[in-house]
Design a protein around this motif. Structure first.
Motif, PDB file in Angstrom:
ATOM      1  N   TRP A 128       0.828  -1.205   0.000  1.00 20.40           N
ATOM      2  CA  TRP A 128       0.000   0.000   0.000  1.00 20.40           C
ATOM      3  C   TRP A 128       0.865   1.259   0.000  1.00 20.40           C
ATOM      4  CZ3 TRP A 128      -3.727  -2.029   4.361  1.00 20.40           C
ATOM      5  CH2 TRP A 128      -4.620  -2.962   3.796  1.00 20.40           C
ATOM      6  N   LYS A 134     -10.919   3.691   0.876  1.00 27.41           N
ATOM      7  CA  LYS A 134     -10.577   2.555   1.723  1.00 27.41           C
ATOM      8  C   LYS A 134     -10.158   1.373   0.863  1.00 27.41           C
ATOM      9  CE  LYS A 134     -13.778  -0.138   3.371  1.00 27.41           C
ATOM     10  NZ  LYS A 134     -14.910  -0.684   4.149  1.00 27.41           N
ATOM     11  N   LYS A 165      -8.863  -2.871   1.451  1.00 28.72           N
ATOM     12  CA  LYS A 165      -9.073  -3.915   2.450  1.00 28.72           C
ATOM     13  C   LYS A 165      -8.332  -5.168   2.041  1.00 28.72           C
ATOM     14  CE  LYS A 165     -12.856  -6.452   4.706  1.00 28.72           C
ATOM     15  NZ  LYS A 165     -14.326  -6.624   4.755  1.00 28.72           N
ATOM     16  N   SER A 166      -7.831  -5.880   3.039  1.00 27.22           N
ATOM     17  CA  SER A 166      -7.176  -7.165   2.819  1.00 27.22           C
ATOM     18  C   SER A 166      -7.519  -8.098   3.968  1.00 27.22           C
ATOM     19  CB  SER A 166      -5.657  -6.995   2.700  1.00 27.22           C
ATOM     20  OG  SER A 166      -5.024  -8.237   2.432  1.00 27.22           O
ATOM     21  N   GLU A 167      -7.415  -9.396   3.711  1.00 24.63           N
ATOM     22  CA  GLU A 167      -7.737 -10.389   4.728  1.00 24.63           C
ATOM     23  C   GLU A 167      -6.533 -11.289   4.970  1.00 24.63           C
ATOM     24  OE1 GLU A 167     -11.171 -12.522   3.513  1.00 24.63           O
ATOM     25  OE2 GLU A 167     -12.493 -10.749   3.509  1.00 24.63           O
ATOM     26  N   SER A 217      -9.478  -8.936   9.140  1.00 22.03           N
ATOM     27  CA  SER A 217      -9.465  -7.971   8.028  1.00 22.03           C
ATOM     28  C   SER A 217      -8.655  -6.760   8.455  1.00 22.03           C
ATOM     29  CB  SER A 217     -10.892  -7.547   7.664  1.00 22.03           C
ATOM     30  OG  SER A 217     -11.460  -6.764   8.687  1.00 22.03           O
ATOM     31  N   GLU A 274      -7.905  -2.866   7.209  1.00 19.29           N
ATOM     32  CA  GLU A 274      -8.404  -1.817   6.326  1.00 19.29           C
ATOM     33  C   GLU A 274      -7.535  -0.572   6.467  1.00 19.29           C
ATOM     34  OE1 GLU A 274     -13.178  -2.937   6.546  1.00 19.29           O
ATOM     35  OE2 GLU A 274     -12.347  -1.346   7.809  1.00 19.29           O
ATOM     36  N   TYR A 275      -7.274   0.024   5.320  1.00 25.53           N
ATOM     37  CA  TYR A 275      -6.467   1.246   5.301  1.00 25.53           C
ATOM     38  C   TYR A 275      -7.330   2.369   4.736  1.00 25.53           C
ATOM     39  CZ  TYR A 275      -2.982   4.627   3.635  1.00 25.53           C
ATOM     40  OH  TYR A 275      -2.270   5.774   3.380  1.00 25.53           O
ATOM     41  N   TYR A 276      -7.538   3.418   5.524  1.00 25.23           N
ATOM     42  CA  TYR A 276      -8.315   4.595   5.134  1.00 25.23           C
ATOM     43  C   TYR A 276      -7.341   5.727   4.812  1.00 25.23           C
ATOM     44  CZ  TYR A 276     -12.302   2.149   7.266  1.00 25.23           C
ATOM     45  OH  TYR A 276     -13.278   1.243   7.582  1.00 25.23           O
ATOM     46  N   MET A 320      -5.381   2.940  10.002  1.00 23.81           N
ATOM     47  CA  MET A 320      -5.675   1.545   9.730  1.00 23.81           C
ATOM     48  C   MET A 320      -6.566   0.993  10.829  1.00 23.81           C
ATOM     49  SD  MET A 320      -1.976   0.085   8.486  1.00 23.81           S
ATOM     50  CE  MET A 320      -2.664  -1.568   8.418  1.00 23.81           C
TER      51      MET A 320
END
Length: 927
Positions: A53, A77, A79-81, A90, A92-94, A123
């Motif tokens: 990212w 946003k 998202k990755s798991e 999960s 998440e990067y905002y 995050m």
């Protein structure tokens, strides 16, 4: 040599194979302790995701499909798991794409965590579960530590958050690495009930913030700390009293009164005086207003100052922002069925419920309802002139009918009659035609239809027929009245017959069939005025002249100074019959006859011959001594060639006039001369009418009674669209230019889309239905916007600048929905745009928040201050913060640093009401 070389190569290959086997044995016996635990591998996975990212950057992430959050498209946003042990998580990067300048504390597009902790990019790591939170404290600490280590390895200072506790608490813990010196920790939690009274007031909240950094026990009310303060108060205008509230005010009074309802208890609708209320009542698109009062950038040193601020008026706030609360049906059609003209026309065109098998969809209303609707259609309430004045210039391009006309009223009532199903419409049309026939047979004027001897060819054919029928009814009545008056009034009491033409001062009259009499004058001559008649002395004429005057009939007056060729008499202009009026289909029939026969004795030629013969007979009656040349000089001056130099007709000193007929009129066997010779001298009152009202009236009724259903439906659709648009066009909504532009475009769109129906050029059924569905959708968008414009205009009548700005904001928000696509869009968005209220507008805006009634007051316990006209805020948001100057050499560096950096050491965001409190705290430490 060859054999020795091969042996050498073979030996070398065997040695290499032995070395590889020894190497493999060494590798299999080696233990790598850097990835020994699953937790370290979990950190490595997080680090790998974060590095990807960071390398991509915001712009590339957006191009790769990052999810957009918010209407202004500032926050995105990704998202990755990942898996750790038996659990899935999960991450998440905002992030913000553009950050032009520092964002405001109270930006509506801010994420909850951005507003709560004052961060930008961040995050969130959470378990993939139903609750989405971490209920176990050790697990949450482990997750937060894993993310912090991974971000440190990446060299990133993104803050990271983990949701904890019960989901209803909206609790978070977080951490942010600010370099080698500072670390910021975050904590947020919520009290959903039983908020301590001390925390309902600014003084108690201020002391709560002080307690987070004061390391000694003191009386906080007497202590002094320089605390930065910002506050946002949200007020909501009270709703209207509901029917339940009205009925529940005093049950005993209601019982004593029985069924009698007090006039004060009658609930009025917001749109009672709007033009569409005759047909339906619209839900108010604006359910209320939210007013935001903001205090920002202030510094307080004691809790006593906070107590004073709580008692301050909201008018002292630095900024007021106003936002309308929009009803859901204005954005989401899937949750609310909008009922209006557009929905009913959709039933009339392409989605008629008659196609269903249910009996209710094809039910015909009872006879009592049918009679009531017919009375409303045929009730002649008079023509409203102001409606014509406000008629849109593009309206006539739609081949419908004027709004107040009889057929337009039939179409509008059909939209709401029996659910607009085809059986109900058919029954109403049958009764409608029967009522029209009754008016004809009883010689009653046709309501809402002018009888001014003109046909509006821009209207639909049914309207033209009804206009023609109204004229025929009037002509039939006038013919009957003329016949009766001739029998009863033609003789004076002395028995002498009175000539109707003996009075030269009378007004123009009508012929026996009711048509106005017309008179022709020479194009170069002025007709005689009333004064010339007054000075005309018949008593001094010679006996011959008096004899001529005695047989003169149907004179409309002297034509200037023109004299007859064969007698020393002034030329008189006769009253003549008007040309017969015709509807559109009659004109087409006439043109078709010309194409078929192609000569002067066709249908068209015969009509012209009848008109010409009537004019010649009237001219002969008004001028007994006239010859054919005199008629040409009056009727067709271009066919008379004067010998005079001045080109004028002869006068009293120059008689007889000199000239000759044109070559066209002087030819042997000229048709005009033949008609002249065959025409008897008869005034219009004794002539046969060019229009037979009985025959034409019966033809019109036959047309209405035998009209095919698809022809009726085509004209109904065009008329319904035009009449509905004309009704909405009467709405008062101020000077909203976008609305006016869109409404004018609506007329143009209606005219172009309905043109194939008007011209009877039908296309494929699927294509036609698709066009009509899109047209109904466009009409519905305009109808919704117009209702919103009317509502916002009347609610903010005293602040037109504010109402126009709010409408423009909503118009831009709604604009993506106004395409011709049948798919609904922007349903997941909420209108939040606020407008700044100027200082001089605050008094007018405060009227939207009237003091609470007694019924409203006893329900609430006013627990917070800063009241607005007696109303407490529905939400209070506060930000406390304190800054401190620290040295960069905090850890005892051997190099002295003279520079000091000011950082925000403590920040507390508080969001709450009288029974709900959410607190988010961030603390910067030297770890």
């Amino acid at each position: 040599m060859a054999s020795s070389s091969n042996a050498k190569h073979k030996r070398i290959a065997e040695e290499e194979e032995e070395e590889e086997e020894e190497t493999l044995e060494e590798i299999e016996g080696f233990d790598d302790f850097t990835l020994a635990s699953s937790w370290e591998r979990f950190i490595s996975e997080i680090e790998a995701i974060c590095r990807v990212w960071m390398v991509d950057g915001p712009k590339n992430l957006v191009e790769k499909g990052a999810e957009c959050l918010g209407s202004q498209k500032k926050l995105y946003k990704v998202k990755s798991e990942m898996k750790h042990g038996t659990k899935l998580y999960s991450i998440e990067y905002y992030f913000c794409v553009s950050n032009k300048g520092k964002a405001s504390f109270w930006d509506d597009d801010l994420h909850d965590l951005q507003l709560s902790f004052g961060v930008s990019d961040f995050m969130v790591i959470a378990p993939l579960s139903a609750s989405g939170v971490v209920l176990d404290a050790p697990e949450s600490t482990k997750l937060l530590s894993s993310v912090a280590i991974a971000l440190t390895n990446c060299g990133s200072n993104w803050p990271a958050f983990v949701p904890v506790h019960d989901p209803s608490r909206k609790a978070y813990i977080g951490i942010q690495n600010l370099g080698l010196i500072f670390t910021r920790r975050f904590d947020a939690d919520r009290i959903g009930s039983q908020v301590p009274i001390r925390l309902m007031h600014l003084e108690g909240l201020y002391e709560l913030f002080i307690s987070k950094f004061a390391l000694y026990s003191v009386d906080f009310s007497a202590s002094f700390f320089k605390v930065q303060f910002a506050m946002k108060l949200t007020y909501r205008s009270p709703p209207y009293e509901s029917d339940d509230e009205i009925n529940s005010v005093d049950p005993e009074v209601n019982e004593s009164k029985g069924d009698i309802v007090s006039p004060n208890h009658i609930k009025t609708q917001w749109d009672d005086d709007c033009p569409w209320t005759e047909w339906y009542s619209a839900e108010d698109p604006i359910r209320g207003f939210e007013l935001v009062a903001i205090w920002s950038g202030r510094m307080f040193e004691s809790s006593l100052e906070m107590a004073e601020l709580e008692n301050a008026s909201s008018f002292d706030a630095e900024k007021w922002l106003l936002c309308p609360i929009i009803f859901p049906f204005m954005m989401d059609d899937s949750t609310w069925m909008f009922v209006g003209f557009a929905s009913q026309i959709r039933l009339l065109t392409v989605e008629n419920p008659a196609s269903d098998n249910s009996k209710s969809s094809t039910a015909i209303p009872p006879p009592t309802v049918l009679d009531r609707v017919l009375k409303e259609i045929f009730h002649d309430g008079g023509h409203n002139s102001h409606l014509v004045e406000r008629d849109n210039k593009h309206s006539r391009a739609i081949k419908g009918t004027p709004l107040e006309s009889l057929f337009a009223q039939f179409c509008l009532h059909s939209l709401w009659f029996g659910g607009c199903n085809i059986r109900a419409i058919a029954s109403l049309w049958i009764e409608f035609v029967r009522e029209v026939r009754w008016c004809w047979e009883e010689s009653q004027p046709l309501p809402k239809m002018p009888s001014d001897s003109t046909i509006d060819l821009s209207a639909c054919l049914i309207h033209q027929k009804l206009q023609m029928l109204a004229i025929c009814i009037e002509k039939k009545n006038l013919s009957h009245d003329t016949h009766n008056s001739t029998e009863s009034v033609d003789h004076t009491p002395s028995g002498k017959k009175v000539d109707a033409e003996a009075d030269p001062f009378k007004e123009p009259v009508k012929n026996e069939n009711g048509s106005y009499l017309r008179s022709y004058c020479h194009q170069d001559s002025e007709p005689s005025t009333s004064s010339s008649f007054k000075h005309h002395d018949y008593s001094v004429r010679s006996p011959d002249l008096q004899k001529v005057d005695q047989v003169r009939k149907g004179s409309a007056g002297v034509v200037g100074s023109m004299m007859l060729l064969h007698s020393y008499q002034k030329m008189h202009a006769p009253y003549t019959q008007d040309a017969p009026i015709m509807t559109e289909d009659m004109h087409e029939e006439r043109l078709h006859a010309v194409e078929v026969f192609g000569d002067a004795f066709s249908f068209s030629g015969q009509l012209e011959r009848d008109i010409l013969s009537s004019d010649m007979s009237a001219f002969k009656a008004a001028n007994p001594d006239a010859v054919f040349e005199d008629f040409i000089r009056w009727h067709s001056p271009g066919d008379w060639e004067n010998d005079d130099m001045d080109g004028c007709a002869g006068d009293g000193n120059n008689w007889p006039p000199r000239g000759k007929l044109s070559q066209r009129m002087s030819e042997h066997g000229n048709l005009w001369r033949q008609i002249w010779n065959d025409s008897p001298p008869l005034p219009v009152l004794e002539q046969k009418s060019l229009l037979d009202p009985i025959r034409e009236g019966e033809k019109i009724l036959h047309y209405l009674e035998t009209l095919k259903p698809h022809q009726l439906l085509e004209q109904m659709v065009c008329t319904a669209f035009r009449a509905s648009a004309d009704i909405l066009n009467q709405t008062m909504y101020g000077d909203f230019k976008p609305m006016k532009t869109r409404f004018n475009q609506l007329y143009i769109t209606l005219a172009s889309t309905l043109k194939p129906l008007q011209a009877n050029h039908l296309r494929e059924k699927a294509e036609l239905i698709g066009d009509l569905r899109r047209l109904c959708l466009v009409f519905e968008h305009i109808e919704k916007l117009l209702i919103f414009a009317a509502s916002i205009h009347r609610k903010l009548l005293d602040v037109p600048r504010l109402s126009e700005a709010m409408f423009s904001d909503y118009f831009n928000f709604y604009l993506p929905k106004m395409g011709t696509s049948l798919e609904s869009i922007c349903y997941d968005q909420e209108f939040k745009t606020k407008q700044l209220v100027m200082m001089h507008e605050r008094d007018a805006v405060s009227i939207l928040f009237p003091p609470p009634t007694a019924n409203q007051s006893w329900r609430k316990v006013l627990s917070m201050g800063n009241l607005l006209n007696g109303h407490e805020p529905i939400l209070r948001e506060i930000i406390f913060s304190i800054n401190d100057r620290v040295e960069d050499s905090h850890y005892g560096s051997s190099i002295p640093m003279a520079t000091m950096e000011e950082i925000q050491t403590h920040r507390m965001y508080i969001q709450g009401t009288s029974n709900d409190l959410w607190v988010a705290l961030s603390v910067t430490s030297w770890d």
